[in-house]
Design a protein around this motif. Structure first.
Motif, short mmCIF file in Angstrom:
data_model
loop_
_atom_site.label_atom_id
_atom_site.label_comp_id
_atom_site.label_asym_id
_atom_site.label_seq_id
_atom_site.Cartn_x
_atom_site.Cartn_y
_atom_site.Cartn_z
N GLU A 181 39.52 26.24 -32.64
CA GLU A 181 38.60 25.57 -33.50
C GLU A 181 38.54 24.43 -33.05
O GLU A 181 39.46 23.65 -32.11
N ALA A 182 37.22 23.76 -33.16
CA ALA A 182 36.96 22.31 -32.63
C ALA A 182 38.08 21.23 -33.37
O ALA A 182 38.39 21.33 -34.69
N ALA A 183 38.80 20.45 -32.62
CA ALA A 183 39.66 19.37 -33.13
C ALA A 183 38.80 18.15 -33.38
O ALA A 183 39.38 17.17 -33.86
N THR A 184 37.48 18.11 -32.70
CA THR A 184 36.76 17.08 -32.85
C THR A 184 35.26 17.54 -33.10
O THR A 184 34.96 18.40 -32.29
N PRO A 185 34.32 16.70 -33.50
CA PRO A 185 33.02 17.00 -33.58
C PRO A 185 32.37 16.93 -32.19
O PRO A 185 30.82 17.23 -32.04
N PHE A 186 33.12 16.39 -31.31
CA PHE A 186 32.46 16.34 -29.82
C PHE A 186 32.72 17.08 -28.92
O PHE A 186 32.70 17.22 -27.59
N GLN A 187 33.09 18.56 -29.44
CA GLN A 187 33.41 19.63 -28.76
C GLN A 187 31.94 19.89 -28.02
O GLN A 187 31.92 20.55 -26.78
#
Length: 422
Positions: free
Chosen positions: A161-167
């Protein structure tokens, strides 16, 4: 209650418009309540550049020993023979020559870091820019209406899963077709001035005109509480970075162009440990129907911008070069024969460039027959001998560790061509 994943899946976040100081207050407040960073583990990053308009691969990387090409292009053909102007092709292997305005690529090609694939294109024979770009970005060349892009599917296959929306970030004013889909992605026009709005499919598209605060009001209070440590920590970090005064490493000089500025900002995001894994940028102006030029002119300026932008980014990465691969793409190529206005028309195959330390570089990959009329597609075009999916999937597989080609590119069961090491 709207879940974090459901909220983000509604569409990609598009960041553009107002100043950094204009970050919505409720977002800033939530971000400021978050404590220590350390959320983001450095991962490998794939950077894709779409050359919109269809690049003439035969001029970018010319089979200069082919007399059929020379005859078909009386005023556009370039030679690798040295001349007084110093504007001859750069001989790569005795058969192919690199356009002189791409001289920046010569060193990384010889070092084995830059690979070129010639004869690459789509199995769909359309010569419509819109359709060809759509098919290529969706990764389904014979299926219209695919609801996701191949890069969005790649994000979903990263295994976490993305830990950040900047993936997944596109340095463009709107979300590219490649990023459409259920996995969160961002479109950022400029790191120095942005606002937040939703864009994408289904409910996200219906809400696009509303402000982010309106969207937030539609969700439960738990959204910020549950996801602030992930999503808003990244926004907090971005809000505090002095992006305006960024100093590239190794004296890298980015061109003052749309592509140069985009790659410079992608470099910043990578260095800021924002969790970036898939990045996208665009380069326009490749539809060279008129006055294409040779060592000077429209085409020469475009390839110079492309190569100088990529090489500045590569230098800027410094010790992070092992973590980054850059790949170009274009919807199709140009006709073998020049037209009556000093240009070339919509064709079929082109070439692309892949730069990275895990690239099998120093070679022009792919297959290209002699450009006699009987070998041309429809008697006029460089034939597509390498399906773009065989290259895109190999780069994603080897660099990002994705090994589910049937999901990444549905309806394709082809083979890789040996572009990547390992």
């Amino acid at each position: 209650m709207t879940s974090r994943r459901g909220f983000l899946k509604a569409g990609g976040l598009a960041l553009f418009g107002i100043g950094l100081g204009g970050l919505p207050s409720f977002v800033a407040q939530a971000a400021n309540q978050i404590k220590a960073p350390g959320l983001f583990k450095r991962r490998k990053t794939l950077v894709c550049i779409f050359q919109r308009g269809a690049m003439d691969g035969l001029m970018a990387v010319t089979p200069f020993t082919d007399q059929h090409l020379k005859a078909a292009r009386p005023t556009l053909f370039m030679s690798a023979a040295k001349n007084a102007t110093g504007k001859s092709l750069i001989d790569l292997d005795g058969r192919f020559g690199l356009h002189p305005s791409m001289a920046g690529f010569e060193s990384v090609f010889k070092e084995g870091r830059l690979g070129i694939v010639h004869g690459i294109g789509s199995p769909n024979t359309t010569r419509s820019h819109f359709d060809a770009q759509d098919y290529m970005e969706a990764g389904t060349p014979f299926r219209k209406g695919t609801d996701s892009g191949w890069l969005n599917r790649a994000v979903g296959l990263l295994g976490h899963e993305a830990a950040t929306p900047f993936q997944a970030v596109s340095l463009t004013s709107s979300l590219p077709r490649s990023f459409y889909g259920e996995n969160p992605s961002l479109a950022i026009n400029n790191l120095q001035d942005f606002a937040i709005q939703m864009k994408g499919n289904a409910s996200g598209a219906n809400m696009a005109a509303k402000s982010f605060e309106d969207l937030y009001d539609q969700t439960a209070q738990g959204l910020l509480k549950d996801t602030g440590k992930e999503s808003f920590e990244a926004m907090k970090m971005l809000n505090k970075i002095d992006t305006k005064n960024y100093k590239p490493a190794n004296n890298a000089q980015y061109p003052n162009s749309s592509l140069g500025n985009a790659l410079k900002q992608i470099a910043q995001l990578i260095k800021m440990d924002m969790g970036l894994e898939v990045a996208f940028a665009e380069s326009g102006g490749w539809d060279t129907h008129f006055n294409q030029g040779t060592s000077t002119g429209i085409f020469a300026r475009n390839v110079n911008d492309l190569s100088e932008s990529m090489m500045a980014f590569w230098a800027d990465m410094g010790t992070l070069q092992d973590d980054v691969t850059i790949m170009t793409m274009t919807e199709f190529g140009r006709t073998v024969k020049q037209n009556g206005t000093g240009g070339t028309d919509h064709g079929r195959a082109s070439c692309n460039f892949i730069l990275g330390n895990d690239v099998f570089g120093g070679k022009v990959h792919g297959s290209m027959a002699e450009l006699a009329k009987e070998n041309l597609e429809d008697g006029r075009d460089l034939a597509v001998t390498t399906d773009f999916r065989s290259v895109f999937s190999e780069v994603a597989d080897k660099h990002l560790g994705i090994n589910k080609d049937s999901v990444l590119f549905p309806d394709w069961d082809g083979k890789h061509i040996g572009m990547m090491r390992g």
